[in-house]
Design an enzyme around this catalytic site. Structure first.
Site, PDB file in Angstrom:
ATOM      1  N   ARG A   1       0.840  -1.334  -0.050  1.00  0.00           N
ATOM      2  CA  ARG A   1      -0.113  -0.154   0.118  1.00  0.00           C
ATOM      3  C   ARG A   1       0.467   1.626   0.010  1.00  0.00           C
ATOM      4  NH1 ARG A   1      -1.595   1.636   4.180  1.00  0.00           N
ATOM      5  NH2 ARG A   1      -1.925   0.056   4.904  1.00  0.00           N
TER       6      ARG A   1
ATOM      7  N   TYR B   1     -16.764  16.887 -14.925  1.00  0.00           N
ATOM      8  CA  TYR B   1     -16.912  15.466 -14.972  1.00  0.00           C
ATOM      9  C   TYR B   1     -17.944  15.260 -13.936  1.00  0.00           C
ATOM     10  CZ  TYR B   1     -15.968  10.497 -14.973  1.00  0.00           C
ATOM     11  OH  TYR B   1     -16.866   9.338 -14.971  1.00  0.00           O
TER      12      TYR B   1
ATOM     13  N   ASP C   1      -7.364  18.932 -14.298  1.00  0.00           N
ATOM     14  CA  ASP C   1      -7.856  16.853 -15.196  1.00  0.00           C
ATOM     15  C   ASP C   1      -7.550  16.874 -16.334  1.00  0.00           C
ATOM     16  OD1 ASP C   1      -9.029  14.629 -15.987  1.00  0.00           O
ATOM     17  OD2 ASP C   1     -10.450  15.647 -14.724  1.00  0.00           O
TER      18      ASP C   1
ATOM     19  N   LYS D   1      -8.216   6.471 -19.441  1.00  0.00           N
ATOM     20  CA  LYS D   1      -8.761   7.031 -20.767  1.00  0.00           C
ATOM     21  C   LYS D   1      -7.689   6.892 -21.554  1.00  0.00           C
ATOM     22  CE  LYS D   1     -12.705   8.151 -18.432  1.00  0.00           C
ATOM     23  NZ  LYS D   1     -12.996   8.758 -17.745  1.00  0.00           N
TER      24      LYS D   1
HETATM   25  C1  LIG Z   1     -13.637   9.300 -16.760  1.00  0.00           C
HETATM   26  C2  LIG Z   1     -12.694  10.487 -16.204  1.00  0.00           C
HETATM   27  C3  LIG Z   1     -12.907  11.395 -15.049  1.00  0.00           C
HETATM   28  C4  LIG Z   1     -12.956   9.521 -13.993  1.00  0.00           C
HETATM   29  O1  LIG Z   1     -11.875   9.080 -14.061  1.00  0.00           O
HETATM   30  P1  LIG Z   1     -12.054   7.101 -13.459  1.00  0.00           P
HETATM   31  O2  LIG Z   1     -11.309   6.596 -13.793  1.00  0.00           O
HETATM   32  O3  LIG Z   1     -13.887   6.584 -14.269  1.00  0.00           O
HETATM   33  O4  LIG Z   1     -12.234   6.358 -12.087  1.00  0.00           O
HETATM   34  C5  LIG Z   1     -12.501  12.042 -14.329  1.00  0.00           C
HETATM   35  N1  LIG Z   1     -12.086  13.180 -15.175  1.00  0.00           N
HETATM   36  C6  LIG Z   1     -12.637  12.856 -16.767  1.00  0.00           C
HETATM   37  C7  LIG Z   1     -11.787  14.142 -17.214  1.00  0.00           C
HETATM   38  C8  LIG Z   1     -12.911  11.488 -16.925  1.00  0.00           C
HETATM   39  O5  LIG Z   1     -13.458  11.240 -17.849  1.00  0.00           O
END
Ligand SMILES: *Cc1c(COP(=O)(O)O)cnc(C)c1O
Length: 381
Positions: A47, A99, A171, A196
């Site tokens: 961890r 998001y 982000d 992504k």
């Molecule tokens: C998908 C996404 C998230 C969340 O991420 P997860 O891996 O699904 O928890 C946060 N911000 C953006 C812009 C996203 O496209």
């Protein structure tokens, strides 16, 4: 260093223990101590740290021009760790089209711990300061945002945050470190849903954070170890593997996206196209100045929801699915899918029309994608 070189040579590339050219999967929870507290390489419990995860954390730190990286079990786990920097009574400012999962975490979870968020329009950055209160401690932005690809000025956001002593967060999921580096523009923390583009193959759920601020790094590391939302060694390995081809993939994604936009703008069934590459996009100039390329997320509007459904039913190469950023092209209807939980009047006020279609353009052959979309749109005439 060229970014494509950095993707291969960044972080820890060769395994220091065996010389293995790829980072091995250290599938272990704990480590031998030669005497009490006498660890061989500093690893004590997975961890706290694991060599496969450490290699990935070093890689994202390098790619984002930071000094410290952190890997989490999902993008939301990464975002939650960042929110845990705040104390009870603190307030943050965040773009209104953030998001959906981030919105949900702030309004249904972190609010219960006394953290208050105001969701504001950050595209007009000069209006942001009026929302700052004595309790405001963080400015959080997503640029470009989802699904209308609105752009916020990163450098000005960082300046406002510095002036008011706020932690600034970007982000960077839609852009990837290959096309946009917020830390280099003065931002304190950059984070990713690595699910992504970074993973890129629709086979890993993961989140990453990077910073060059030593104090913030220490605090994020403490939160990561204390609350435990870490990424496992197998998924860390898969992410490293995916990230090696990020540059090649993003180049093809961009090529395909620009060709598709070119077609969409000329097609008579398309009312409007949303993408920061277009000169008529509200903050096109800002995007050009702060990014080195373009995301493969693009939205366009057809007449109504029935037209949108018809186009989707005729597509061959665009898979109907949520998510984005992988090798295969995806399509979705925000009003019926990702944004269905938002009441229709609010959705429309935000500009999310019922006939809006969102694409995540993949790395298939350009002609095939353009031809596929064209034939599907032609059925509307
Ligand atoms: C998908 C996404 C998230 C969340 O991420 P997860 O891996 O699904 O928890 C946060 N911000 C953006 C812009 C996203 O496209």
């Amino acid at each position: 260093m060229n970014k494509k070189t950095q993707l291969i040579h960044g972080g820890m590339t060769t395994d220091p223990y065996t010389g293995a050219v790829t980072t091995p999967i250290y599938q272990t929870s704990t480590y031998l101590q030669d005497g009490i507290g006498d660890m061989r390489q500093g690893y004590e419990y997975s961890r706290s740290a694991n060599p496969t995860r450490s290699a990935l954390e070093g890689l994202i730190a390098d790619l984002e021009q930071g000094t410290h990286g952190f890997a989490f079990g999902s993008g939301m786990a990464a975002i939650s760790a960042v929110m845990m920097l705040l104390d009870k009574g603190d307030h943050l400012l965040i773009n209104s089209d953030v998001y959906g999962g981030t919105y949900r975490a702030l309004t249904k979870v972190f609010n219960r711990f006394g953290i208050e968020a105001d969701f504001i329009d950050t595209t007009h950055i000069d209006t942001v300061e009026q929302y700052i209160k004595p309790e405001t401690k963080m400015l959080y932005i997503e640029t470009p945002s989802n699904p209308l690809l609105r752009v916020t000025d990163i450098k000005k956001s960082a300046e406002i945050a510095q002036k008011h002593n706020l932690i600034s967060v970007v982000d960077n999921t839609f852009m990837t470190p290959y096309f946009q580096n917020p830390l280099a523009l003065g931002i304190d923390l950059v984070l990713h849903s690595a699910t992504k583009y970074l993973g890129g193959h629709s086979d890993v759920v993961a989140g990453l954070v990077a910073t060059k601020d030593v104090d913030l790094a220490e605090r994020i590391g403490f939160i990561q170890n204390s609350t435990g939302g870490v990424l496992g060694p197998q998924d860390s390995y898969l992410l490293i593997r995916g990230m090696k081809t990020l540059g090649l993939r993003m180049d093809q994604v961009q090529r395909n996206t620009l060709a598709i936009i070119d077609m969409l703008q000329q097609h008579q069934a398309v009312k409007q196209v949303f993408h920061p590459s277009m000169s008529e996009h509200l903050n096109h100039d800002i995007h050009q100045a702060q990014a080195e390329g373009h995301t493969g997320v693009v939205a366009f509007e057809v007449a109504d929801i029935e037209s949108a459904k018809q186009v989707i039913s005729k597509l061959q190469y665009f898979t109907l699915a949520e998510s984005l950023g992988a090798v295969e092209s995806l399509v979705s209807v925000p009003a019926l899918m990702t944004h269905a939980s938002i009441p229709k009047d609010i959705r429309q006020k935000e500009g999310i029309a019922d006939g809006l279609i969102r694409l995540s353009v993949g790395i298939e052959g350009t002609e095939d994608l353009v031809a596929d979309l064209t034939q599907a749109l032609d059925t509307l005439n």
